[in-house]
Design a protein around this motif. Structure first.
Motif, PDB file in Angstrom:
ATOM      1  N   ASN A 197       5.203  -2.027  -8.535  1.00 49.97           N
ATOM      2  CA  ASN A 197       5.440  -2.772  -7.293  1.00 49.97           C
ATOM      3  C   ASN A 197       5.157  -4.266  -7.402  1.00 49.97           C
ATOM      4  OD1 ASN A 197       2.675  -2.701  -7.064  1.00 49.97           O
ATOM      5  ND2 ASN A 197       2.739  -2.398  -4.850  1.00 49.97           N
ATOM      6  N   VAL A 202       2.845  -6.303  -8.613  1.00 49.04           N
ATOM      7  CA  VAL A 202       1.581  -7.036  -8.586  1.00 49.04           C
ATOM      8  C   VAL A 202       1.285  -7.584  -9.983  1.00 49.04           C
ATOM      9  CG1 VAL A 202      -0.899  -6.858  -8.162  1.00 49.04           C
ATOM     10  CG2 VAL A 202       0.695  -5.648  -6.688  1.00 49.04           C
ATOM     11  N   GLU A 226       7.862 -10.458  -7.083  1.00 50.41           N
ATOM     12  CA  GLU A 226       6.589 -10.514  -6.374  1.00 50.41           C
ATOM     13  C   GLU A 226       6.455  -9.248  -5.532  1.00 50.41           C
ATOM     14  OE1 GLU A 226       4.418 -12.892  -6.891  1.00 50.41           O
ATOM     15  OE2 GLU A 226       5.815 -13.810  -8.317  1.00 50.41           O
ATOM     16  N   PRO A 227       5.212  -8.931  -5.119  1.00 51.54           N
ATOM     17  CA  PRO A 227       5.019  -7.700  -4.345  1.00 51.54           C
ATOM     18  C   PRO A 227       5.920  -7.594  -3.122  1.00 51.54           C
ATOM     19  CG  PRO A 227       2.915  -8.608  -4.976  1.00 51.54           C
ATOM     20  CD  PRO A 227       3.951  -9.588  -5.433  1.00 51.54           C
ATOM     21  N   HIS A 228       6.185  -8.736  -2.455  1.00 55.58           N
ATOM     22  CA  HIS A 228       6.982  -8.599  -1.231  1.00 55.58           C
ATOM     23  C   HIS A 228       8.434  -8.231  -1.541  1.00 55.58           C
ATOM     24  CE1 HIS A 228       9.001 -12.531  -1.425  1.00 55.58           C
ATOM     25  NE2 HIS A 228       7.872 -12.986  -1.923  1.00 55.58           N
ATOM     26  N   ALA A 281       8.374  -4.586  -1.721  1.00 58.39           N
ATOM     27  CA  ALA A 281       8.315  -4.041  -0.365  1.00 58.39           C
ATOM     28  C   ALA A 281       9.705  -4.064   0.271  1.00 58.39           C
ATOM     29  CB  ALA A 281       7.321  -4.839   0.474  1.00 58.39           C
ATOM     30  N   GLU A 282      10.430  -5.171   0.048  1.00 54.83           N
ATOM     31  CA  GLU A 282      11.770  -5.272   0.630  1.00 54.83           C
ATOM     32  C   GLU A 282      12.723  -4.235   0.048  1.00 54.83           C
ATOM     33  OE1 GLU A 282      12.550  -9.401  -0.103  1.00 54.83           O
ATOM     34  OE2 GLU A 282      11.063  -9.952   1.402  1.00 54.83           O
ATOM     35  N   ARG A 322       2.849   1.493  -0.988  1.00 55.60           N
ATOM     36  CA  ARG A 322       1.796   2.133  -1.770  1.00 55.60           C
ATOM     37  C   ARG A 322       0.480   2.201  -1.014  1.00 55.60           C
ATOM     38  NH1 ARG A 322      -0.706  -1.058  -6.813  1.00 55.60           N
ATOM     39  NH2 ARG A 322      -2.147   0.670  -6.666  1.00 55.60           N
ATOM     40  N   PHE A 327      -3.897   2.396  -1.993  1.00 56.92           N
ATOM     41  CA  PHE A 327      -4.757   1.882  -3.056  1.00 56.92           C
ATOM     42  C   PHE A 327      -5.883   2.859  -3.372  1.00 56.92           C
ATOM     43  CE2 PHE A 327      -2.567  -1.664  -1.353  1.00 56.92           C
ATOM     44  CZ  PHE A 327      -2.398  -2.538  -2.403  1.00 56.92           C
ATOM     45  N   ILE A 374      -9.742   2.038  -0.771  1.00 57.06           N
ATOM     46  CA  ILE A 374      -8.985   1.850   0.462  1.00 57.06           C
ATOM     47  C   ILE A 374      -8.799   0.362   0.776  1.00 57.06           C
ATOM     48  CG2 ILE A 374      -9.028   2.257   2.929  1.00 57.06           C
ATOM     49  CD1 ILE A 374     -10.722   4.761   2.243  1.00 57.06           C
ATOM     50  N   ALA A 375      -7.583  -0.028   1.015  1.00 55.89           N
ATOM     51  CA  ALA A 375      -7.281  -1.432   1.292  1.00 55.89           C
ATOM     52  C   ALA A 375      -6.726  -1.582   2.694  1.00 55.89           C
ATOM     53  CB  ALA A 375      -6.304  -1.973   0.251  1.00 55.89           C
ATOM     54  N   LEU A 376      -7.417  -1.007   3.666  1.00 58.30           N
ATOM     55  CA  LEU A 376      -6.997  -1.179   5.058  1.00 58.30           C
ATOM     56  C   LEU A 376      -7.483  -2.528   5.556  1.00 58.30           C
ATOM     57  CD1 LEU A 376      -7.798   2.352   6.464  1.00 58.30           C
ATOM     58  CD2 LEU A 376      -5.542   1.318   6.267  1.00 58.30           C
ATOM     59  N   GLY A 402       2.638  -2.090   8.827  1.00 62.12           N
ATOM     60  CA  GLY A 402       3.585  -1.476   7.906  1.00 62.12           C
ATOM     61  C   GLY A 402       5.040  -1.698   8.308  1.00 62.12           C
ATOM     62  N   MET A 453      -7.378  -8.433   3.913  1.00 63.97           N
ATOM     63  CA  MET A 453      -7.114  -7.881   2.575  1.00 63.97           C
ATOM     64  C   MET A 453      -5.791  -8.459   2.088  1.00 63.97           C
ATOM     65  SD  MET A 453      -8.389  -5.514   0.443  1.00 63.97           S
ATOM     66  CE  MET A 453      -9.410  -4.409   1.400  1.00 63.97           C
ATOM     67  N   ALA A 508      -3.306  -6.271  -0.189  1.00 61.03           N
ATOM     68  CA  ALA A 508      -2.595  -5.226   0.552  1.00 61.03           C
ATOM     69  C   ALA A 508      -1.529  -5.841   1.456  1.00 61.03           C
ATOM     70  CB  ALA A 508      -3.578  -4.412   1.386  1.00 61.03           C
ATOM     71  N   GLN A 533       0.189  -8.489   0.901  1.00 66.69           N
ATOM     72  CA  GLN A 533       1.324  -8.845   0.051  1.00 66.69           C
ATOM     73  C   GLN A 533       2.160  -7.629  -0.297  1.00 66.69           C
ATOM     74  OE1 GLN A 533      -0.616 -10.957  -3.166  1.00 66.69           O
ATOM     75  NE2 GLN A 533       1.196 -12.241  -3.368  1.00 66.69           N
ATOM     76  N   VAL A 534       1.465  -6.531  -0.608  1.00 63.94           N
ATOM     77  CA  VAL A 534       2.175  -5.325  -1.003  1.00 63.94           C
ATOM     78  C   VAL A 534       3.003  -4.771   0.158  1.00 63.94           C
ATOM     79  CG1 VAL A 534       1.786  -2.916  -1.633  1.00 63.94           C
ATOM     80  CG2 VAL A 534       0.657  -4.718  -2.894  1.00 63.94           C
ATOM     81  N   ILE A 535       2.497  -4.962   1.382  1.00 64.45           N
ATOM     82  CA  ILE A 535       3.254  -4.518   2.548  1.00 64.45           C
ATOM     83  C   ILE A 535       4.495  -5.380   2.746  1.00 64.45           C
ATOM     84  CG2 ILE A 535       3.172  -4.567   5.069  1.00 64.45           C
ATOM     85  CD1 ILE A 535       0.404  -3.418   4.855  1.00 64.45           C
ATOM     86  N   GLY A 536       4.444  -6.620   2.268  1.00 64.33           N
ATOM     87  CA  GLY A 536       5.625  -7.461   2.364  1.00 64.33           C
ATOM     88  C   GLY A 536       5.379  -8.796   3.054  1.00 64.33           C
TER      89      GLY A 536
END
Lengths: 260, 355
Positions: free
Chosen positions: A56, A58, A77-79, A82-83, A88, A90, A93-95, A108, B214, B217, B219-222
Motif C-alpha cells: 500500500n 508506505v 504514495e499511500p493515498h 487508497a484511491e 488496511r 495495523f 492499533i492505529a485508530l 474511512g 495518527m 494511518a 495517509q493510508v486512509i487517503g
C-alpha cells in the motif's frame, strides 16, 4: 471449502526492500487473486508487515515490480493506494484516539466525499446531505460488525478487542477492493478470535473483498486462507494451499520448528 | 431535573448531527445569544463593553484560530499574534489605499492575507513536528513583526510606527459608540464561530483530527498530509487575521507592530490550554478567563489586603496568584474549562436522582 477465486489482482515480482544495510525483503514474488483470502505467515522479523507496507505504498522497494490489475505501478504514495481501493489495518492499533467510533469510521469515507471546506463551513445543503448519505453507509458497517452500542464512545475508552473491530470498520468504510489486515487477532481471546474470523469471512463473502492477512495463529490461518505465502528472514520459503504449506519441509523447519 | 433528554427522540441522521441535540441546550443557547447580542449592548456600561466584553470576543476569535491549528490539527504554533498583526495591518492598508473599500470586505481580505502568510509559515510543518514546529512558528512571530517595523510602507510612513485605525462604517452607518463596535464584533465572531464549529464537525475537521492523532494511518486512509495541514494553517491564520483586524478597529483603535508580540501569542496559547484544547466553546471560556482574572484580582487583592502590602507587592501578588491558578487548573482538569462544563452537564442530566 474451495471458494471461487478470480484473476490476479496484485502481482509482486522480485521485490527487494532495504533500509540502509538491512535487507527487509529479498527477491520476493507472489500474487494475490481477486476475491481470495491470502495469508502471509512467518516468524517475527520475517518481513510480513514490510510486505504489506510495500503493497500500500508506505515503503518503496528498491527493486522489483508491482502490477496492480495488470498495470505496472510506478512509485506511489499511500493515498494513491487508497484511491485504488486498498485499505488496511495495523498491527498496533492505529485508530484516531481523540475521536469517537463514529468519527473514526467516517474518516474511512473521506475519499468518497466531494464537498470542499467552504461547504463544510456552511454545513448546509450539499454538505449536510453528503454527511447524512455517508452516515447511512457507515451505519450499515456498524451494524455488520455489531458495534451499534459504542458508536458515540471515544475509541480510547474501548477495550482492545473492540478497538480492533473499529479499525476493521474504518477500513471497510472505504469499500475497498483489497483489504490488508496486519495481525487482526493478535492478543485476542478465543471468543474474540472466533468473532473476528467470522467477520473476515463475512466481509470476503458479502462484499467480495480480496483479503491479504498476516496472522500468527496457525489454526486460524490454515482454516480461513485460500492460499498461504511463507516468509523467513525476508525471503519467500513457501507458497501454496494451506495443506501444501503445512507439509512443506522447509516451512516446518523454519517456522513450525525443526526436529532437534 | 430541568435538564433531561427523556422523550426527545432523534429520527434522522441529520437530527443526530446537530450541534445541540438536546432541546434545553438549544433554548439555553438562544437565550445566551439574545443576552449577549441584545440585552448586553442595551444595558452594559461603557467600561464593560470597551474593556471587557469586546476584547473577550476578539481574543475568543483568535483562540478559535489557534485551536483549529493546535487543538484540532495538532500543529503547535507560537505565532498567533503575528498573524493577528498581519490581519490588522492588512485591513489598515486595504482601507487606506483602496478608495471606498467596504469594511467587511477589508476584514475578509485581512483574513485572507493572514491565511496566505500562514500557509507560507506552515510549510515547515510538512517536515517537522511538535516542539520543533513550535520553534519554526516562533520564527514567524519575530519575522513578521520585524517586517512590519522595518518597512514603513505598512504603517503608511508613520514616524512612530503606530497606526490609527480609520473610522468603521458600513453602508453609511458609522460604528463609533462602544455599543455599536461591540455589536459588530459580536456578529462577526458569532458567524465565524459557527463556521468553525461546522468545519470541525464535518469531513474537514475529521481530516484535521486524523492527522493530529495518527498521521500514518491518516495517509493510508487517503488523506493528503500536505493539503490537510496547510488548510489548517490557512483557516487558523484567517481567524487570527480577522481577530487582529477587529483588535485594531473595534477594540484599541491604535496599533503598532510591537503590540503583537510573543506575550500576546502566549496569552492566546494559555487561553486554549485553560479553555480546552480542541473545543470551540473552550476558546470562549479560555479567553474570558484570561481577560477577566487579572481584572478580578485587581479588585480583589486591594479589597482583601488594603494598602498593607504596598502597590509593588500587590501587583506581583496578582501575577503569582494568576500563575498559581493556571497551574492548579492544569493539574485538576488538564482538558480545560470546556471539559468541566461537559462533566457538569453529564451530572446535571442525572440530577437529582443519580441512580
Amino acid at each position: 471449502m474451495a471458494r471461487q477465486s478470480g484473476d490476479v489482482i496484485v502481482d509482486l515480482r522480485n521485490i527487494s526492500l532495504r533500509f540502509g544495510g538491512v535487507k527487509a525483503l529479498t527477491d520476493i514474488s507472489f500474487d494475490v487473486r481477486e476475491h481470495e483470502i491470502r495469508s502471509i505467515i512467518g516468524p517475527n522479523g520475517a518481513g510480513k508487515s514490510s510486505m504489506l507496507n510495500v503493497i500500500n505504498g508506505v515503503y518503496h522497494p528498491q527493486e522489483g515490480q508491482i502490477h496492480f490489475r495488470g498495470q505496472l505501478r510506478r512509485r506511489m504514495e499511500p493515498h494513491h493506494a487508497a484511491e485504488q481501493g486498498i485499505a488496511r489495518t495495523f498491527q498496533n492499533i492505529a485508530l484516531f484516539r481523540g475521536m469517537t467510533v463514529l468519527d473514526n469510521i467516517m474518516t474511512g469515507r473521506a475519499l468518497k466525499m466531494r464537498c470542499n471546506f467552504l461547504q463544510h463551513a456552511l454545513y448546509w445543503g450539499a454538505a449536510q446531505r453528503e454527511e447524512v448519505a455517508h452516515r447511512l453507509k457507515v451505519e450499515e458497517i456498524i451494524e455488520f460488525l455489531e458495534i451499534q452500542s459504542i458508536r458515540k464512545t471515544p475509541v480510547g475508552r474501548l477495550p482492545y478487542g473492540l478497538q480492533k473491530r473499529v479499525e476493521l470498520a474504518r477500513a471497510l468504510a472505504a469499500e475497498p477492493h483489497i483489504l490488508l489486515l496486519d495481525e487482526p487477532m493478535a492478543g485476542m481471546n478465543v471468543e474474540e478470535k472466533q468473532d473476528m474470523c467470522r467477520f473476515i469471512l463475512d466481509v470476503n463473502d458479502h462484499y467480495g473483498t480480496t483479503i491479504v492477512l498476516i496472522e500468527h495463529d496457525m489454526g486460524v490461518v490454515m482454516d480461513i486462507s485460500d492460499r498461504v505465502v511463507v516468509l523467513d528472514y525476508g525471503r519467500k520459503i513457501g507458497d501454496g494451499l494451506p495443506d501444501e504449506v503445512k507439509n512443506d519441509p522447509d516451512v516446518i523447519r523454519a517456522y513450525l520448528g525443526g526436529a532437534h | 431535573m430541568l435538564y433531561r433528554e427523556a422523550g426527545q427522540f432523534k429520527s434522522s441522521y441529520a437530527e443526530d448531527g446537530r450541534i445541540f441535540p438536546i432541546r434545553q441546550d438549544r433554548v439555553g443557547f438562544t437565550l445566551l445569544m439574545l443576552v449577549f447580542g441584545v440585552a448586553v449592548p442595551l444595558l452594559a456600561n461603557e467600561y464593560w463593553l470597551k474593556a471587557i466584553l469586546t476584547p473577550v470576543l476578539i481574543f475568543s476569535l483568535a483562540a478559535i484560530g489557534l485551536n483549529i491549528l493546535t487543538g484540532y490539527a495538532g500543529q503547535l504554533s507560537l505565532g498567533s499574534a503575528a498573524f493577528m498583526a498581519v490581519g490588522a495591518f492588512a485591513a489598515y492598508n486595504f482601507i487606506l489605499r483602496v478608495d471606498g473599500m467596504p469594511f467587511l470586505l477589508a476584514l475578509a481580505l485581512a483574513g485572507l492575507a493572514a491565511a496566505l502568510v500562514g500557509v507560507l509559515f506552515g510549510l515547515p510543518s510538512l517536515r517537522i513536528k511538535g516542539f520543533y514546529l513550535a520553534v519554526a512558528t516562533l520564527a514567524a512571530q519575530f519575522f513578521i513583526v520585524w517586517v512590519l517595523v522595518k518597512f514603513p510602507w505598512f504603517s503608511n510612513h508613520s514616524s512612530s510606527g503606530v497606526v490609527t485605525a480609520q473610522e468603521v462604517s458600513i453602508l453609511g452607518y458609522a460604528f463609533v459608540s462602544p455599543e455599536a463596535k461591540y455589536v459588530l464584533t459580536f456578529l462577526v465572531v458569532a458567524v465565524l464561530a459557527l463556521a468553525a464549529k461546522n468545519l470541525v464537525r464535518s469531513a474537514t475537521g475529521r481530516a484535521w483530527m486524523a492527522v493530529r492523532d495518527m498521521d500514518v494511518a491518516a495517509q493510508v486512509i487517503g488523506f493528503r498530509l500536505m493539503r490537510t495541514k496547510l488548510l489548517a494553517f490557512a483557516v487558523s491564520s484567517f481567524y487570527c487575521g480577522v481577530a487582529g483586524a477587529l483588535y485594531a478597529y473595534t477594540y484599541i483603535g491604535t496599533v503598532e507592530p510591537e503590540g503583537f508580540n510573543l506575550d500576546l501569542s502566549f496569552k492566546i496559547l494559555f487561553m486554549i490550554i485553560i479553555g480546552g484544547v480542541g473545543s470551540i466553546l473552550g476558546a470562549f471560556l479560555g479567553a474570558a478567563f484570561i481577560v477577566l482574572l487579572p481584572i478580578l484580582l485587581d479588585n480583589l487583592v486591594p479589597a482583601l489586603f488594603g494598602d498593607a502590602l504596598g502597590a509593588g507587592f500587590a501587583s506581583n501578588l496578582q501575577l503569582i496568584i494568576f500563575g498559581g491558578l493556571i497551574i492548579f487548573f492544569l493539574i485538576v482538569e488538564p482538558h480545560g474549562l470546556a471539559r468541566l462544563w461537559q462533566i457538569a452537564k453529564e451530572k446535571l442530566r442525572l440530577w437529582p436522582f443519580p441512580h
